[in-house]
Design an enzyme around this catalytic site. Structure first.
Site, PDB file in Angstrom:
ATOM      1  N   GLU A 130      -6.055   7.033  -1.619  1.00  0.00           N
ATOM      2  CA  GLU A 130      -6.031   5.871  -0.723  1.00  0.00           C
ATOM      3  C   GLU A 130      -6.544   4.613  -1.425  1.00  0.00           C
ATOM      4  O   GLU A 130      -5.938   3.546  -1.322  1.00  0.00           O
ATOM      5  CB  GLU A 130      -6.867   6.134   0.531  1.00  0.00           C
ATOM      6  CG  GLU A 130      -6.194   7.061   1.534  1.00  0.00           C
ATOM      7  CD  GLU A 130      -4.831   6.567   1.976  1.00  0.00           C
ATOM      8  OE1 GLU A 130      -4.566   5.350   1.924  1.00  0.00           O
ATOM      9  OE2 GLU A 130      -4.008   7.401   2.362  1.00  0.00           O
TER      10      GLU A 130
ATOM     11  N   HIS B 109       1.474   4.350  -3.000  1.00  0.00           N
ATOM     12  CA  HIS B 109       1.423   5.817  -2.975  1.00  0.00           C
ATOM     13  C   HIS B 109       2.595   6.405  -3.760  1.00  0.00           C
ATOM     14  O   HIS B 109       2.456   7.400  -4.456  1.00  0.00           O
ATOM     15  CB  HIS B 109       1.497   6.340  -1.533  1.00  0.00           C
ATOM     16  CG  HIS B 109       0.205   6.280  -0.763  1.00  0.00           C
ATOM     17  ND1 HIS B 109      -0.952   6.869  -1.200  1.00  0.00           N
ATOM     18  CD2 HIS B 109      -0.094   5.715   0.438  1.00  0.00           C
ATOM     19  CE1 HIS B 109      -1.923   6.669  -0.299  1.00  0.00           C
ATOM     20  NE2 HIS B 109      -1.420   5.961   0.701  1.00  0.00           N
TER      21      HIS B 109
ATOM     22  N   HIS C 150       0.837  -1.208   0.000  1.00  0.00           N
ATOM     23  CA  HIS C 150       0.000   0.000   0.000  1.00  0.00           C
ATOM     24  C   HIS C 150       0.872   1.259   0.000  1.00  0.00           C
ATOM     25  O   HIS C 150       0.652   2.179  -0.791  1.00  0.00           O
ATOM     26  CB  HIS C 150      -0.920  -0.018   1.223  1.00  0.00           C
ATOM     27  CG  HIS C 150      -1.706   1.246   1.409  1.00  0.00           C
ATOM     28  ND1 HIS C 150      -2.964   1.419   0.880  1.00  0.00           N
ATOM     29  CD2 HIS C 150      -1.396   2.405   2.050  1.00  0.00           C
ATOM     30  CE1 HIS C 150      -3.396   2.640   1.191  1.00  0.00           C
ATOM     31  NE2 HIS C 150      -2.463   3.263   1.906  1.00  0.00           N
ATOM     32  N   GLU C 151       1.859   1.282   0.865  1.00  0.00           N
ATOM     33  CA  GLU C 151       2.714   2.472   0.988  1.00  0.00           C
ATOM     34  C   GLU C 151       3.515   2.703  -0.294  1.00  0.00           C
ATOM     35  O   GLU C 151       3.642   3.819  -0.769  1.00  0.00           O
ATOM     36  CB  GLU C 151       3.645   2.340   2.199  1.00  0.00           C
ATOM     37  CG  GLU C 151       2.917   2.377   3.540  1.00  0.00           C
ATOM     38  CD  GLU C 151       2.062   3.636   3.722  1.00  0.00           C
ATOM     39  OE1 GLU C 151       2.498   4.721   3.280  1.00  0.00           O
ATOM     40  OE2 GLU C 151       0.966   3.534   4.281  1.00  0.00           O
TER      41      GLU C 151
HETATM   42 ZN   LIG Z   1      -2.364   5.303   2.424  1.00  0.00          ZN
END
Ligand SMILES: [Zn+2]
Length: 265
Positions: free
Chosen positions: A188, A129, A125-126
Site C-alpha cells: 500500500e 499496484h 495509486h491503483e
Molecule cells: Zn491500494
C-alpha cells in the site's frame, strides 16, 4: 485439463525450481512466481467478466472526463502501452487497475474525488499496484505460504467459470466477490509513493492527494466506503503521502504538463 492449464502448471514447476526474486520500483525484494504475461491474461479475463456482469456507465461527459484523467496518468508512465478505461455505474467510492492494462472507475468515486487531481490520485495509486506487480507478489506469497498448488489450480479453473472469486481476490478485487485478499502495508505505501509520483509527473498537483483522503475520511462517516475497508486509514495515508511530498512537488514543478480534464455535471 486443457492445454493452457497444462502449460501454466509446467511453467509453474519450472519457475519454482528457479524461485524468482525481483526488485520492486521502490527497491523492495519481491517473490514472483507467476509469469507476468499470465497475470496480464488473468487481468484481461477478469475485466472482461466485470464488463458483462456489471453496469457500464455510458454517459459521454463522464466517460470523457474519467478517460482524460486516466490517460494523463498512463501517459506519464515510462512503459508505453494502451490502457483500457471503463466507468462502472456503482455507488461505491472505488477504482481499481488490473495487470494487462485495465482501469475501472466507479461513478461513486466521483462524489468523493472532487477534482481531476483527486481522481488522478486514486487512479495513480491503483496503477501503482499494477506497475509494482503486487498481484503477482500476492499470489506468489500465498503459493509459498500454503504450498498453494491448489490456489493456482483454483485460479486456473476460473477459465471454466469456477472459483471466480479466487481469481478476483488474487487481483485485489476481493470485496466485490467475497474473497478478501487485501494488499499488505508495504504494498500500500509503495502504491501511494508510485501514485504520487505519477500524478505529479502527469501535471496534477500532488497535494490534492491529501485532500482526497480527507474527503474519503469525511465520506466514511459511519460505515467506511469500500475503498477504505481494504486500505489503511486516511490518517496513515496522509502521513505516508506527506513523507513523499517533496520529490513529488519537484516533479510537478518541473513538468510543463497541465492536463485540462473537465469534470462532468
Ligand atoms: Zn491500494
Amino acid at each position: 485439463m486443457g492445454a493452457f492449464r497444462k502449460t501454466i502448471l509446467m511453467t509453474m514447476s519450472f519457475t519454482l525450481v528457479l524461485i524468482s526474486c525481483q526488485t520492486s520500483p521502490t527497491g523492495r525484494r519481491q517473490l514472483m512466481i507467476m509469469p507476468s504475461d499470465q497475470m496480464d491474461a488473468m487481468g484481461a479475463q477478469a475485466f472482461q467478466e466485470m464488463k458483462t456482469q456489471q453496469t457500464v456507465e455510458r454517459d459521454a461527459a463522464t466517460n470523457v472526463y474519467v478517460k482524460c484523467v486516466a490517460q494523463a496518468i498512463t501517459d506519464a508512465m515510462d512503459e508505453r502501452r494502451n490502457w483500457e478505461v471503463v466507468v462502472f455505474r456503482d455507488n461505491s467510492a472505488n477504482a481499481f487497475a488490473l495487470p494487462g492494462g485495465k482501469i475501472g472507475v466507479h461513478t461513486g468515486l466521483l462524489k468523493v474525488a472532487l477534482s481531476p487531481s483527486q481522481l488522478a490520485a486514486v487512479i495513480g495509486h491503483e496503477v501503482g499496484h499494477v506497475i509494482a506487480e503486487h498481484g503477482n507478489e500476492r499470489v506468489s506469497q500465498q503459493f509459498a505460504a500454503q504450498g498453494g498448488l491448489a490456489l493456482v489450480q483454483g485460479i486456473l479453473s476460473t477459465r471454466e467459470g469456477k472459483d471466480y472469486g479466487l481469481l478476483m481476490g488474487a487481483l485485489g478485487l476481493g470485496t466485490q466477490f467475497g474473497v478478501l485478499m487485501p494488499f499488505g502495508r508495504a504494498q500500500e505505501s509503495e502504491a501511494d509513493k508510485i501514485g504520487l509520483e505519477l500524478m505529479a509527473r502527469a501535471g496534477f498537483d500532488p497535494r490534492e492527494s491529501v485532500e482526497l483522503w480527507k474527503n474519503m475520511a469525511r465520506a466514511s462517516g459511519g460505515s467506511p466506503p469500500e475503498f477504505l475497508s481494504t486500505h489503511p486509514s486516511p490518517d496513515t495515508r496522509i502521513r505516508n503521502l506527506q513523507d513523499n511530498m517533496e520529490p513529488a512537488l519537484n516533479a510537478f514543478n518541473s513538468t510543463t504538463r497541465r492536463p485540462t480534464c473537465r469534470r462532468s455535471q
